[in-house]
Motif scaffolding. Sequence first.
Motif, PDB file in Angstrom:
ATOM      1  N   ASP A 151       0.844  -1.194   0.000  1.00  0.00           N
ATOM      2  CA  ASP A 151       0.000   0.000   0.000  1.00  0.00           C
ATOM      3  C   ASP A 151       0.881   1.246   0.000  1.00  0.00           C
ATOM      4  O   ASP A 151       2.060   1.200   0.368  1.00  0.00           O
ATOM      5  CB  ASP A 151      -0.908  -0.025   1.245  1.00  0.00           C
ATOM      6  CG  ASP A 151      -1.854   1.161   1.301  1.00  0.00           C
ATOM      7  OD1 ASP A 151      -1.525   2.143   2.012  1.00  0.00           O
ATOM      8  OD2 ASP A 151      -2.904   1.124   0.644  1.00  0.00           O
ATOM      9  N   PHE A 152       0.297   2.356  -0.375  1.00  0.00           N
ATOM     10  CA  PHE A 152       1.012   3.636  -0.392  1.00  0.00           C
ATOM     11  C   PHE A 152       1.693   3.920   0.947  1.00  0.00           C
ATOM     12  O   PHE A 152       2.827   4.405   0.993  1.00  0.00           O
ATOM     13  CB  PHE A 152       0.019   4.755  -0.726  1.00  0.00           C
ATOM     14  CG  PHE A 152       0.582   6.135  -0.554  1.00  0.00           C
ATOM     15  CD1 PHE A 152       1.447   6.667  -1.493  1.00  0.00           C
ATOM     16  CD2 PHE A 152       0.244   6.906   0.553  1.00  0.00           C
ATOM     17  CE1 PHE A 152       1.967   7.947  -1.336  1.00  0.00           C
ATOM     18  CE2 PHE A 152       0.759   8.183   0.723  1.00  0.00           C
ATOM     19  CZ  PHE A 152       1.622   8.710  -0.221  1.00  0.00           C
ATOM     20  N   HIS A 153       1.032   3.592   2.057  1.00  0.00           N
ATOM     21  CA  HIS A 153       1.577   3.899   3.383  1.00  0.00           C
ATOM     22  C   HIS A 153       2.753   3.008   3.778  1.00  0.00           C
ATOM     23  O   HIS A 153       3.417   3.264   4.790  1.00  0.00           O
ATOM     24  CB  HIS A 153       0.474   3.786   4.440  1.00  0.00           C
ATOM     25  CG  HIS A 153      -0.598   4.815   4.288  1.00  0.00           C
ATOM     26  ND1 HIS A 153      -1.661   4.655   3.425  1.00  0.00           N
ATOM     27  CD2 HIS A 153      -0.748   6.038   4.860  1.00  0.00           C
ATOM     28  CE1 HIS A 153      -2.434   5.726   3.487  1.00  0.00           C
ATOM     29  NE2 HIS A 153      -1.913   6.585   4.339  1.00  0.00           N
ATOM     30  N   ASP A 154       3.041   1.980   2.989  1.00  0.00           N
ATOM     31  CA  ASP A 154       4.141   1.084   3.336  1.00  0.00           C
ATOM     32  C   ASP A 154       5.508   1.724   3.136  1.00  0.00           C
ATOM     33  O   ASP A 154       6.531   1.107   3.449  1.00  0.00           O
ATOM     34  CB  ASP A 154       4.042  -0.217   2.544  1.00  0.00           C
ATOM     35  CG  ASP A 154       2.899  -1.093   3.038  1.00  0.00           C
ATOM     36  OD1 ASP A 154       2.696  -1.136   4.259  1.00  0.00           O
ATOM     37  OD2 ASP A 154       2.208  -1.706   2.204  1.00  0.00           O
ATOM     38  N   LEU A 155       5.549   2.946   2.651  1.00  0.00           N
ATOM     39  CA  LEU A 155       6.815   3.678   2.628  1.00  0.00           C
ATOM     40  C   LEU A 155       7.440   3.697   4.018  1.00  0.00           C
ATOM     41  O   LEU A 155       8.671   3.686   4.159  1.00  0.00           O
ATOM     42  CB  LEU A 155       6.592   5.111   2.139  1.00  0.00           C
ATOM     43  CG  LEU A 155       7.823   6.018   2.142  1.00  0.00           C
ATOM     44  CD1 LEU A 155       8.826   5.559   1.089  1.00  0.00           C
ATOM     45  CD2 LEU A 155       7.440   7.470   1.899  1.00  0.00           C
ATOM     46  N   ALA A 184       3.340  15.417   4.426  1.00  0.00           N
ATOM     47  CA  ALA A 184       4.687  15.987   4.461  1.00  0.00           C
ATOM     48  C   ALA A 184       5.723  14.987   4.953  1.00  0.00           C
ATOM     49  O   ALA A 184       6.848  14.930   4.427  1.00  0.00           O
ATOM     50  CB  ALA A 184       4.689  17.234   5.355  1.00  0.00           C
ATOM     51  N   GLU A 185       5.343  14.170   5.955  1.00  0.00           N
ATOM     52  CA  GLU A 185       6.306  13.216   6.492  1.00  0.00           C
ATOM     53  C   GLU A 185       6.639  12.128   5.456  1.00  0.00           C
ATOM     54  O   GLU A 185       7.758  11.607   5.430  1.00  0.00           O
ATOM     55  CB  GLU A 185       5.796  12.576   7.786  1.00  0.00           C
ATOM     56  CG  GLU A 185       4.459  11.855   7.682  1.00  0.00           C
ATOM     57  CD  GLU A 185       3.275  12.754   7.978  1.00  0.00           C
ATOM     58  OE1 GLU A 185       2.228  12.237   8.395  1.00  0.00           O
ATOM     59  OE2 GLU A 185       3.415  13.991   7.814  1.00  0.00           O
ATOM     60  N   PHE A 186       5.673  11.817   4.588  1.00  0.00           N
ATOM     61  CA  PHE A 186       5.936  10.841   3.533  1.00  0.00           C
ATOM     62  C   PHE A 186       6.852  11.444   2.469  1.00  0.00           C
ATOM     63  O   PHE A 186       7.754  10.773   1.952  1.00  0.00           O
ATOM     64  CB  PHE A 186       4.621  10.372   2.902  1.00  0.00           C
ATOM     65  CG  PHE A 186       3.918   9.310   3.687  1.00  0.00           C
ATOM     66  CD1 PHE A 186       3.747   8.036   3.178  1.00  0.00           C
ATOM     67  CD2 PHE A 186       3.431   9.569   4.955  1.00  0.00           C
ATOM     68  CE1 PHE A 186       3.102   7.045   3.904  1.00  0.00           C
ATOM     69  CE2 PHE A 186       2.788   8.598   5.692  1.00  0.00           C
ATOM     70  CZ  PHE A 186       2.614   7.327   5.165  1.00  0.00           C
ATOM     71  N   ARG A 187       6.603  12.688   2.120  1.00  0.00           N
ATOM     72  CA  ARG A 187       7.465  13.377   1.159  1.00  0.00           C
ATOM     73  C   ARG A 187       8.907  13.409   1.663  1.00  0.00           C
ATOM     74  O   ARG A 187       9.845  13.169   0.900  1.00  0.00           O
ATOM     75  CB  ARG A 187       6.943  14.798   0.932  1.00  0.00           C
ATOM     76  CG  ARG A 187       7.877  15.713   0.142  1.00  0.00           C
ATOM     77  CD  ARG A 187       8.116  15.237  -1.271  1.00  0.00           C
ATOM     78  NE  ARG A 187       6.909  15.307  -2.078  1.00  0.00           N
ATOM     79  CZ  ARG A 187       6.848  14.902  -3.346  1.00  0.00           C
ATOM     80  NH1 ARG A 187       7.925  14.404  -3.926  1.00  0.00           N
ATOM     81  NH2 ARG A 187       5.718  14.990  -4.021  1.00  0.00           N
ATOM     82  N   GLU A 188       9.086  13.672   2.939  1.00  0.00           N
ATOM     83  CA  GLU A 188      10.428  13.723   3.528  1.00  0.00           C
ATOM     84  C   GLU A 188      11.118  12.364   3.429  1.00  0.00           C
ATOM     85  O   GLU A 188      12.288  12.267   3.033  1.00  0.00           O
ATOM     86  CB  GLU A 188      10.318  14.158   4.995  1.00  0.00           C
ATOM     87  CG  GLU A 188      11.630  14.267   5.741  1.00  0.00           C
ATOM     88  CD  GLU A 188      12.421  15.517   5.395  1.00  0.00           C
ATOM     89  OE1 GLU A 188      13.588  15.595   5.819  1.00  0.00           O
ATOM     90  OE2 GLU A 188      11.885  16.405   4.708  1.00  0.00           O
ATOM     91  N   PRO A 331      15.241   8.681  12.565  1.00  0.00           N
ATOM     92  CA  PRO A 331      14.720   7.733  11.576  1.00  0.00           C
ATOM     93  C   PRO A 331      15.555   6.464  11.486  1.00  0.00           C
ATOM     94  O   PRO A 331      16.780   6.518  11.432  1.00  0.00           O
ATOM     95  CB  PRO A 331      14.773   8.525  10.261  1.00  0.00           C
ATOM     96  CG  PRO A 331      14.700   9.957  10.687  1.00  0.00           C
ATOM     97  CD  PRO A 331      15.441  10.026  11.988  1.00  0.00           C
ATOM     98  N   ASP A 332      14.879   5.333  11.481  1.00  0.00           N
ATOM     99  CA  ASP A 332      15.475   4.004  11.329  1.00  0.00           C
ATOM    100  C   ASP A 332      16.246   3.555  12.574  1.00  0.00           C
ATOM    101  O   ASP A 332      16.123   2.406  12.999  1.00  0.00           O
ATOM    102  CB  ASP A 332      16.393   3.927  10.099  1.00  0.00           C
ATOM    103  CG  ASP A 332      15.669   4.356   8.839  1.00  0.00           C
ATOM    104  OD1 ASP A 332      14.492   3.995   8.690  1.00  0.00           O
ATOM    105  OD2 ASP A 332      16.273   5.073   8.017  1.00  0.00           O
TER     106      ASP A 332
END
Length: 474
Positions: A151-155, A184-188, A331-332
């Motif tokens: 899904d799109f959110h799996d980024l 915005a958080e997905f774009r980042e 992140p990560d």
Amino acid sequence: MSLEAKLKFEQWMSGYLTQENVLLGRKGPVCPFVGPAQEAGVIHLRTLHTEPEDATDDLVHGLRDLLDYFAGLPDPEGKESLATLVTVVEGLPEHRWRLLDAAQGRMRREAVRRGLMVGQFHPNCPEPAFWRSSFAVSRSPLPLVAIRHMDFHDLLFLHSDPSLFAEYRKRFGFRYEENREVPAEFRELYDHAPQLPAASGSSYIDYQRTTLLHALHQPRTNQPAESSFYLAGQSMELLFALVLEEVRSSQEAMVMDDLGRSAWHLRRGTAGMRLLSGFWDLLSTLSPGEFHAFRDALGDASGLGSYKYRALEFALGLSSPSMATAFEGVPDADMEVHRSLHDASVYDDALGVLVRLGRLDRAAIEPRRNPEAVRAAWAGIHREETVSSERLRWSESLMDLAQAFGRWRLLHLSTVERVIGYKPGTGGTAGVDWLRQVAAERVFPELWEARSDLGGGPARTGGCPAAHPHSPSP
């Protein structure tokens, strides 16, 4: 699926997955897919029957069959993204639940290449929540596996691995590249996701990614000595990852009671720690003047920021929730550190082996460890096993790793003392004084302490080991 298992699963879905949870770090249900999928009637239930002796490879084969089965299901028109296959894993003993984590890790790339996501759940699952890594979100009342379409959110789960991100980009990149509205958080995450370089035409360069590897060597000053410092730090990071991988593989073997294979992975992990110790020899060649010529360029950078090292510490049993908080919001790194914090350590699994061997009562380690009982169990192996015994060789392979890790810490202490003396350390630590306290900590403490209970001559090299009153029959 048994009626009892089905009831537990349904209660978990209705009472947990479809509900908000303040520990999650965001609003909305724990799993935003479950409610809509239930309403659409596209949740498929299956059972994966396993044998008590099944290993990770068996589970991998089972997961691959499930991927094939799910891919062959007819897509519900207009509800393709909600279709989910939930499989309850029956017959897997509790101490082998962690094999689901290993099997999911091995199958993840294959699933993503097929446009699928596979996740594991069980009562001890260490997977952290993305928005609040201190919360182990994937714990369920029984072991199970869920498969759904990407899904799109799996980024959120694919952005940090270049090969996984490439599969995500192939399917959803148009939404970013056509400047459609995305959070915005997905774009980042999308814009900063790592990508592998294009093929160079050289098999060696493409296999080792040497172009990318050398491009990452970026000292901040023109001081010649900084290059050695920089290279040592990067190399140690790679070796921390190697040792952590071998430690986890040794745990996987432990829960299968394959002590020979566990010792083999511990052997390689120990070799990695010895290589790590060798880098202090390189760093000891820096004079105080050379180090101080580039030290200001480090800013607040410190070994305290090594999330692979911290994950390794936790995997060895030196868990510290307070040290994990330093990575929250990074992140990560926070996911990696908290996954290791939530997971059983190699020593936890080693004590589980002693329980199954009949050398230690489970009450001696649950809910809290009884150091005296554990110490006696380790001493018993040394008294009653010959040097040709697999059990003794395995326990000594744990000791090899513990000693190599302790030596690395001691060399860290002496190198820092040699290069900067008693000045404060980078990152705000107390420098040598703090490192001396850390170096005094023991990995697998009762295994060290058991030596004090042993005496006499060298370990026997032959003959039959003395019978232990609780040892299982050969």
